[in-house]
Scaffold this active site. Structure first.
Site, PDB file in Angstrom:
ATOM      1  N   GLU A  48       0.849  -1.185   0.000  1.00 44.56           N
ATOM      2  CA  GLU A  48       0.000   0.000   0.000  1.00 44.56           C
ATOM      3  C   GLU A  48       0.892   1.245   0.000  1.00 44.56           C
ATOM      4  OE1 GLU A  48      -3.659   1.763   2.725  1.00 44.56           O
ATOM      5  OE2 GLU A  48      -2.010   0.746   3.742  1.00 44.56           O
ATOM      6  N   LYS A 119      -9.568   2.151  -2.344  1.00 46.39           N
ATOM      7  CA  LYS A 119      -9.780   1.670  -0.978  1.00 46.39           C
ATOM      8  C   LYS A 119     -11.145   2.105  -0.458  1.00 46.39           C
ATOM      9  CE  LYS A 119      -7.259   1.476   3.447  1.00 46.39           C
ATOM     10  NZ  LYS A 119      -6.080   2.025   4.166  1.00 46.39           N
ATOM     11  N   CYS A 162      -5.108  -2.984   2.792  1.00 42.97           N
ATOM     12  CA  CYS A 162      -4.768  -2.819   4.210  1.00 42.97           C
ATOM     13  C   CYS A 162      -5.958  -2.976   5.163  1.00 42.97           C
ATOM     14  CB  CYS A 162      -4.044  -1.496   4.424  1.00 42.97           C
ATOM     15  SG  CYS A 162      -3.029  -1.500   5.931  1.00 42.97           S
TER      16      CYS A 162
END
Length: 280
Positions: A48, A119, A162
């Protein structure tokens, strides 16, 4: 009967992205991607925010950000083409609408951006005692609103980023959309190694998919924020096939794509779901 193995060589790039040193950081990442390519990797997963964490100043993320496609995806595209591989990892995207996202583009072996995942579950941890400066991703970034699955030469691939890892619904949704390999590109915070390993293995077992977790490693020198590293490849039975050492490295491992169906045949939990009970 002879064993038939339908192998795909996958790789995780594990590294420390240094704030304010974008070009050096990108070059380091590209060198590791190239190393993976030379070892035959067909799918390479970067961490990430691998072009820079962007937390050392309030606005640095805007300086690091790029459009997609853009210069960084072009550079990845050249390597993808040279080695005939797919590459994914997330960085700050400056979108056409003027907003900023934490975005993982998927680069295909033709060198093009095949699609993007933004995300969806931003990391807001203002009360976390292990983060001195606090961390509030939603103060800077917009959240994505889609959970795409990407068609590749080796089947359907899901991408997650993540803190998504803490939300099992994401992985179940990707699996129901046909994903057989799901990557989690991460800068997972130390000291949560236990969560990182438990959740990667749980997501693999509950969905009977391969999980590939790539991570930033060590401390980001400008902020002191520390990362777990321990990039790993987990099979659909929850077995860790390979883990990266505590250093900057590219982890390379073969996975057997036929094993997904074998495990789903042995353990048909996906067929035994009762969605009518799961409305909430």
């Amino acid at each position: 009967a002879t064993m038939r193995v339908n192998d795909l060589i996958v790789s995780c790039v594990q590294m420390t992205a240094v704030d304010g040193e974008k070009e050096a950081t990108v070059q380091k990442a590209l060198a590791l991607v190239e190393q993976a390519g030379r070892q035959g990797a067909r799918l390479v997963i970067l961490p990430e925010v691998w072009t820079g964490l962007g937390f050392s100043t309030e606005t640095l993320y805007k300086d690091i950000a790029e459009p997609i496609p853009g210069p960084v995806t072009d550079r990845l595209g050249k390597l993808a083409q040279r080695y005939g591989m797919y590459i994914a990892g997330s960085f700050y995207e400056r979108a056409p609408d003027g907003r900023y996202y934490n975005t993982a583009p998927l680069i295909g072996p033709g060198g093009q951006v095949e699609g993007i995942y933004r995300k969806t579950h931003l990391f807001d941890g203002p009360q976390r005692p292990d983060i001195k400066m606090g961390m509030q991703e939603s103060a800077k970034l917009a959240a994505g609103n889609e959970l795409p699955v990407f068609d590749t030469a080796f089947g359907k691939l899901g991408l997650t980023i993540c803190s998504d890892l803490r939300f099992p619904e994401i992985y179940r949704t990707l699996t129901l959309k046909g994903a057989r390999i799901i990557a989690c590109v991460s800068a997972f915070l130390n000291p949560r190694l236990d969560h990182w390993e438990i959740l990667l293995r749980a997501r693999a077992v509950e969905n009977l998919v391969y999980m590939i977790g790539s991570g930033q490693y060590d401390r980001e020198p400008k902020t002191g924020i520390g990362f777990v590293g321990r990039s790993m490849v987990v099979d659909p039975w929850g077995v860790i096939l390979a883990t990266a050492s505590d250093r900057e490295t590219c982890l390379v491992a073969p996975i057997d794509l036929d094993f997904i169906d074998e495990v789903r045949f042995r353990c048909p939990t996906l067929a035994q779901r009762r969605p009518e009970l799961y409305e909430l």
